[in-house]
Design an enzyme around this catalytic site. Structure first.
Site, PDB file in Angstrom:
ATOM      1  N   THR A  40      -7.145  -7.658  56.237  1.00 13.05           N
ATOM      2  CA  THR A  40      -8.540  -7.869  56.623  1.00 13.05           C
ATOM      3  C   THR A  40      -8.705  -9.360  56.903  1.00 13.05           C
ATOM      4  O   THR A  40      -7.735 -10.122  56.817  1.00 13.05           O
ATOM      5  CB  THR A  40      -9.494  -7.481  55.472  1.00 13.05           C
ATOM      6  OG1 THR A  40      -9.291  -8.404  54.390  1.00 13.05           O
ATOM      7  CG2 THR A  40      -9.257  -6.052  54.994  1.00 13.05           C
ATOM      8  N   ASP A  63      -3.907   0.623  54.853  1.00 10.34           N
ATOM      9  CA  ASP A  63      -5.161   0.701  54.096  1.00 10.34           C
ATOM     10  C   ASP A  63      -4.926   1.473  52.796  1.00 10.34           C
ATOM     11  O   ASP A  63      -4.338   2.565  52.824  1.00 10.34           O
ATOM     12  CB  ASP A  63      -6.180   1.452  54.984  1.00 10.34           C
ATOM     13  CG  ASP A  63      -7.594   1.362  54.468  1.00 10.34           C
ATOM     14  OD1 ASP A  63      -7.779   1.217  53.242  1.00 10.34           O
ATOM     15  OD2 ASP A  63      -8.514   1.444  55.301  1.00 10.34           O
ATOM     16  N   THR A 127     -12.272  -8.011  37.159  1.00  9.03           N
ATOM     17  CA  THR A 127     -12.970  -9.304  37.097  1.00  9.03           C
ATOM     18  C   THR A 127     -13.905  -9.369  35.883  1.00  9.03           C
ATOM     19  O   THR A 127     -14.425  -8.330  35.442  1.00  9.03           O
ATOM     20  CB  THR A 127     -13.802  -9.499  38.391  1.00  9.03           C
ATOM     21  OG1 THR A 127     -14.696 -10.589  38.215  1.00  9.03           O
ATOM     22  CG2 THR A 127     -14.629  -8.272  38.739  1.00  9.03           C
ATOM     23  N   ASP A 128     -14.168 -10.580  35.408  1.00 10.83           N
ATOM     24  CA  ASP A 128     -15.137 -10.756  34.312  1.00 10.83           C
ATOM     25  C   ASP A 128     -16.550 -10.384  34.751  1.00 10.83           C
ATOM     26  O   ASP A 128     -17.423 -10.142  33.925  1.00 10.83           O
ATOM     27  CB  ASP A 128     -15.103 -12.200  33.776  1.00 10.83           C
ATOM     28  CG  ASP A 128     -15.423 -13.277  34.809  1.00 10.83           C
ATOM     29  OD1 ASP A 128     -15.727 -12.943  35.974  1.00 10.83           O
ATOM     30  OD2 ASP A 128     -15.380 -14.473  34.433  1.00 10.83           O
ATOM     31  N   GLU A 129     -16.773 -10.318  36.068  1.00  6.63           N
ATOM     32  CA  GLU A 129     -18.131 -10.052  36.571  1.00  6.63           C
ATOM     33  C   GLU A 129     -18.616  -8.641  36.221  1.00  6.63           C
ATOM     34  O   GLU A 129     -19.812  -8.368  36.290  1.00  6.63           O
ATOM     35  CB  GLU A 129     -18.202 -10.283  38.086  1.00  6.63           C
ATOM     36  CG  GLU A 129     -17.874 -11.716  38.443  1.00  6.63           C
ATOM     37  CD  GLU A 129     -18.181 -12.078  39.885  1.00  6.63           C
ATOM     38  OE1 GLU A 129     -19.101 -11.488  40.475  1.00  6.63           O
ATOM     39  OE2 GLU A 129     -17.486 -12.960  40.418  1.00  6.63           O
ATOM     40  N   TYR A 151     -20.684  -6.139  44.635  1.00  6.56           N
ATOM     41  CA  TYR A 151     -19.250  -6.415  44.408  1.00  6.56           C
ATOM     42  C   TYR A 151     -18.853  -6.016  42.988  1.00  6.56           C
ATOM     43  O   TYR A 151     -17.921  -5.223  42.789  1.00  6.56           O
ATOM     44  CB  TYR A 151     -18.942  -7.903  44.641  1.00  6.56           C
ATOM     45  CG  TYR A 151     -17.627  -8.351  44.021  1.00  6.56           C
ATOM     46  CD1 TYR A 151     -16.406  -7.891  44.515  1.00  6.56           C
ATOM     47  CD2 TYR A 151     -17.600  -9.223  42.913  1.00  6.56           C
ATOM     48  CE1 TYR A 151     -15.193  -8.280  43.933  1.00  6.56           C
ATOM     49  CE2 TYR A 151     -16.399  -9.614  42.332  1.00  6.56           C
ATOM     50  CZ  TYR A 151     -15.206  -9.137  42.842  1.00  6.56           C
ATOM     51  OH  TYR A 151     -14.008  -9.521  42.265  1.00  6.56           O
ATOM     52  N   LYS A 155     -16.380  -3.061  41.470  1.00  2.00           N
ATOM     53  CA  LYS A 155     -15.203  -3.339  40.636  1.00  2.00           C
ATOM     54  C   LYS A 155     -15.316  -2.563  39.312  1.00  2.00           C
ATOM     55  O   LYS A 155     -14.337  -2.008  38.833  1.00  2.00           O
ATOM     56  CB  LYS A 155     -15.068  -4.834  40.362  1.00  2.00           C
ATOM     57  CG  LYS A 155     -14.678  -5.673  41.555  1.00  2.00           C
ATOM     58  CD  LYS A 155     -13.296  -5.352  42.129  1.00  2.00           C
ATOM     59  CE  LYS A 155     -12.167  -5.754  41.217  1.00  2.00           C
ATOM     60  NZ  LYS A 155     -10.836  -5.565  41.899  1.00  2.00           N
ATOM     61  N   TYR A 208     -26.020 -23.812  45.397  1.00  7.16           N
ATOM     62  CA  TYR A 208     -27.015 -22.756  45.154  1.00  7.16           C
ATOM     63  C   TYR A 208     -28.026 -23.139  44.063  1.00  7.16           C
ATOM     64  O   TYR A 208     -27.627 -23.577  42.972  1.00  7.16           O
ATOM     65  CB  TYR A 208     -26.322 -21.485  44.667  1.00  7.16           C
ATOM     66  CG  TYR A 208     -25.779 -20.589  45.751  1.00  7.16           C
ATOM     67  CD1 TYR A 208     -26.552 -20.233  46.842  1.00  7.16           C
ATOM     68  CD2 TYR A 208     -24.500 -20.050  45.647  1.00  7.16           C
ATOM     69  CE1 TYR A 208     -26.070 -19.385  47.814  1.00  7.16           C
ATOM     70  CE2 TYR A 208     -24.001 -19.197  46.616  1.00  7.16           C
ATOM     71  CZ  TYR A 208     -24.794 -18.864  47.700  1.00  7.16           C
ATOM     72  OH  TYR A 208     -24.314 -18.029  48.652  1.00  7.16           O
ATOM     73  N   LYS A 276     -29.096 -14.173  45.728  1.00  3.28           N
ATOM     74  CA  LYS A 276     -29.882 -13.085  45.114  1.00  3.28           C
ATOM     75  C   LYS A 276     -29.142 -12.529  43.895  1.00  3.28           C
ATOM     76  O   LYS A 276     -27.935 -12.270  43.975  1.00  3.28           O
ATOM     77  CB  LYS A 276     -30.068 -11.944  46.113  1.00  3.28           C
ATOM     78  CG  LYS A 276     -31.087 -12.212  47.179  1.00  3.28           C
ATOM     79  CD  LYS A 276     -31.267 -10.974  48.043  1.00  3.28           C
ATOM     80  CE  LYS A 276     -32.090 -11.303  49.253  1.00  3.28           C
ATOM     81  NZ  LYS A 276     -32.039 -10.266  50.263  1.00  3.28           N
TER      82      LYS A 276
HETATM   83  N1  LIG Z   1     -10.609 -14.778  43.280  1.00  3.33           N
HETATM   84  C1  LIG Z   1     -11.113 -14.686  42.058  1.00  3.33           C
HETATM   85  O1  LIG Z   1     -11.596 -15.685  41.499  1.00  3.33           O
HETATM   86  C2  LIG Z   1     -11.090 -13.376  41.318  1.00  3.33           C
HETATM   87  C3  LIG Z   1     -11.622 -13.355  40.045  1.00  3.33           C
HETATM   88  C4  LIG Z   1     -11.582 -12.169  39.341  1.00  3.33           C
HETATM   89  C5  LIG Z   1     -11.003 -11.053  39.890  1.00  3.33           C
HETATM   90  N2  LIG Z   1     -10.509 -11.077  41.154  1.00  3.33           N
HETATM   91  C6  LIG Z   1      -9.901  -9.849  41.694  1.00  3.33           C
HETATM   92  O2  LIG Z   1      -8.559 -10.142  42.047  1.00  3.33           O
HETATM   93  C7  LIG Z   1      -8.171  -9.368  43.176  1.00  3.33           C
HETATM   94  C8  LIG Z   1      -7.631 -10.274  44.255  1.00  3.33           C
HETATM   95  O3  LIG Z   1      -8.623 -11.236  44.594  1.00  3.33           O
HETATM   96  P1  LIG Z   1      -8.375 -12.324  45.719  1.00  3.33           P
HETATM   97  O4  LIG Z   1      -9.282 -13.449  45.428  1.00  3.33           O
HETATM   98  O5  LIG Z   1      -6.926 -12.560  45.891  1.00  3.33           O
HETATM   99  O6  LIG Z   1      -8.932 -11.520  46.987  1.00  3.33           O
HETATM  100  P2  LIG Z   1      -8.741 -11.823  48.540  1.00  3.33           P
HETATM  101  O7  LIG Z   1     -10.028 -11.437  49.180  1.00  3.33           O
HETATM  102  O8  LIG Z   1      -8.195 -13.201  48.755  1.00  3.33           O
HETATM  103  O9  LIG Z   1      -7.596 -10.811  48.993  1.00  3.33           O
HETATM  104  C9  LIG Z   1      -7.799  -9.427  49.086  1.00  3.33           C
HETATM  105  C10 LIG Z   1      -6.612  -8.841  49.825  1.00  3.33           C
HETATM  106  O10 LIG Z   1      -6.802  -7.416  49.872  1.00  3.33           O
HETATM  107  C11 LIG Z   1      -6.544  -6.968  51.207  1.00  3.33           C
HETATM  108  N3  LIG Z   1      -7.341  -5.750  51.445  1.00  3.33           N
HETATM  109  C12 LIG Z   1      -8.698  -5.664  51.521  1.00  3.33           C
HETATM  110  N4  LIG Z   1      -9.059  -4.390  51.777  1.00  3.33           N
HETATM  111  C13 LIG Z   1      -7.909  -3.663  51.835  1.00  3.33           C
HETATM  112  C14 LIG Z   1      -7.622  -2.283  52.044  1.00  3.33           C
HETATM  113  N5  LIG Z   1      -8.606  -1.394  52.264  1.00  3.33           N
HETATM  114  N6  LIG Z   1      -6.334  -1.889  52.029  1.00  3.33           N
HETATM  115  C15 LIG Z   1      -5.329  -2.784  51.828  1.00  3.33           C
HETATM  116  N7  LIG Z   1      -5.536  -4.085  51.641  1.00  3.33           N
HETATM  117  C16 LIG Z   1      -6.812  -4.535  51.625  1.00  3.33           C
HETATM  118  C17 LIG Z   1      -6.958  -8.124  52.106  1.00  3.33           C
HETATM  119  O11 LIG Z   1      -6.349  -8.058  53.384  1.00  3.33           O
HETATM  120  C18 LIG Z   1      -6.498  -9.319  51.270  1.00  3.33           C
HETATM  121  O12 LIG Z   1      -5.159  -9.657  51.571  1.00  3.33           O
HETATM  122  C19 LIG Z   1      -9.424  -8.589  43.606  1.00  3.33           C
HETATM  123  O13 LIG Z   1      -9.314  -7.284  43.116  1.00  3.33           O
HETATM  124  C20 LIG Z   1     -10.569  -9.332  42.944  1.00  3.33           C
HETATM  125  O14 LIG Z   1     -11.625  -8.455  42.667  1.00  3.33           O
HETATM  126  C21 LIG Z   1     -10.548 -12.227  41.881  1.00  3.33           C
END
Ligand SMILES: NC(=O)c1ccc[n+]([C@@H]2O[C@H](COP(=O)([O-])OP(=O)(O)OC[C@H]3O[C@@H](n4cnc5c(N)ncnc54)[C@H](O)[C@@H]3O)[C@@H](O)[C@H]2O)c1
Length: 328
Positions: A40, A63, A127-129, A151, A155, A208, A276
């Site tokens: 994506t 996907d 996530t902690d959220e 979001y 999750k 923000y 929001k």
């Molecule tokens: N970034 C943070 O601070 C954070 C904190 C807590 C939890 N998380 C969790 O960690 C995980 C990774 O986060 P991130 O920051 O690396 O996210 P990111 O948005 O950087 O990466 C998401 C990846 O998932 C892929 N993707 C999206 N939809 C898809 C689908 N339908 N099929 C296959 N691939 C798909 C995208 O192409 C991308 O490579 C997530 O589950 C997020 O909820 C992130």
């Protein structure tokens, strides 16, 4: 014996760091990795350049909601580490449908296929959220879920779906709930890379509301450390919080970023209307992962932040096209 891992979302920020670490010189050495990623807007093939030639690496563009593809892939894998998600809160406020589709339906497609294929372990990255906002103290893993954004609600739903496959079918599902990650290769719509890249370009940063929202910051190296402990030593059906131990208000964070980029409050910060439903504070209690699995965050925040700023300074060719494409 080699463990075959299916890593979803491995072209994103955290997933790609996980894969680069596993297949790098400090990795466990006994793993082969297939990345399944839809690519994506948030996924970047360049994030995997460092491992592309590794004999234990393969990449499938697809996907996680595609049951046929996922079912076919699952059969050749021992474990799944599931990162793939729509991950940006602001985008979920503009429209949550893709978040429900990928995060909820996609997670169900994966756990169901893992169950049918007899996969050994399924690590679900959350996530902690999902706990919602907390004014004082920290959440333990026993806290009821009270997510506030589309979001975090998607999750939380995915956590429950994943855990239901443990309770109903005995699938070894382990859930991690981490705080805000930071580090290199972070998509420049998220606060730290957005602010750093704006400041490097001499553009102001949007803060923000009153800037008093508090987040705990976790370096991606420490997050990967936590995930590996959970994958290799964690218990089936268990949830593990993973934190970084550095709580900062957005105002404090902004001050540190201004300092790191030689910028000024008066000229380089614009105050914008609050997001929001903006949660005031997240904080996770990490006693379980620390006492059970020996987790300890190692990266000092100031050091990690300085390294991160340096990486963005040195890697314009990575982030400039992403910002341009996303009109950031
Ligand atoms: N970034 C943070 O601070 C954070 C904190 C807590 C939890 N998380 C969790 O960690 C995980 C990774 O986060 P991130 O920051 O690396 O996210 P990111 O948005 O950087 O990466 C998401 C990846 O998932 C892929 N993707 C999206 N939809 C898809 C689908 N339908 N099929 C296959 N691939 C798909 C995208 O192409 C991308 O490579 C997530 O589950 C997020 O909820 C992130």
């Amino acid at each position: 014996m080699t463990t075959h891992l299916l890593v979803t979302g491995g072209a994103g920020f955290i997933g790609s760091h996980y894969v680069r670490t596993l297949l790098g010189p400090d990795g466990p050495g006994d793993v082969a990795v297939t990345v399944l990623d839809k690519l994506t807007y948030a996924g970047s093939p360049a994030n995997l350049d460092a491992v592309r030639g590794h004999p234990g690496f393969s990449f499938v563009q697809g996907d996680i909601c595609d049951a046929e593809l996922v079912g076919g892939l699952m059969a050749g894998h021992d474990q799944v580490v599931h990162f793939a998600a729509e991950s940006h809160v602001d985008r979920s406020i503009d429209g949550g449908a893709e978040f429900v589709r990928t995060n909820v339906l996609g997670t169900h497609t994966l756990v169901h296929a893992a169950h049918l294929a007899g996969v050994r372990t399924f690590v679900h990255i959350s996530t902690d959220e999902v706990y919602g906002s907390i004014d004082e103290g920290s959440w333990t893993e026993n806290e009821p879920l009270a997510p506030n954004s589309p979001y975090s609600a998607s999750k939380a739903s995915s956590d429950l779906i994943a855990l239901s496959y443990h309770r109903t079918h005995g699938l070894d599902v382990r859930v991690t709930r981490c705080s805000n990650n930071y580090g290199h290769h972070h998509f420049p719509e998220k606060v730290i890379p957005l602010f750093v890249t704006n400041l490097l370009d001499g553009r102001p940063v949007p803060l923000y509301g009153d800037g008093a929202h508090v987040r705990d910051w976790l370096h991606i190296d420490d997050h990967v450390q936590g995930i590996e402990l959970v994958r290799t030593k964690g218990r089936a059906g268990e949830v593990y919080n993973i934190g970084g131990g550095t709580e900062l208000s957005n105002k404090e964070l902004t001050g540190l970023l201004l300092e790191a980029c030689d910028a000024e409050w008066d000229t380089d910060v614009v105050h914008v209307e609050d997001r929001k439903g903006h949660d005031r504070r997240y904080s996770v209690d990490c006693t379980r992962i620390r006492e059970e699995l020996g987790y300890e965050p190692r990266k000092d925040f100031r050091t990690g932040l300085a390294e991160t700023v340096r990486w963005y300074r040195d890697n314009r060719s990575w982030w400039e096209p992403l910002k341009e494409r996303a009109a950031l």
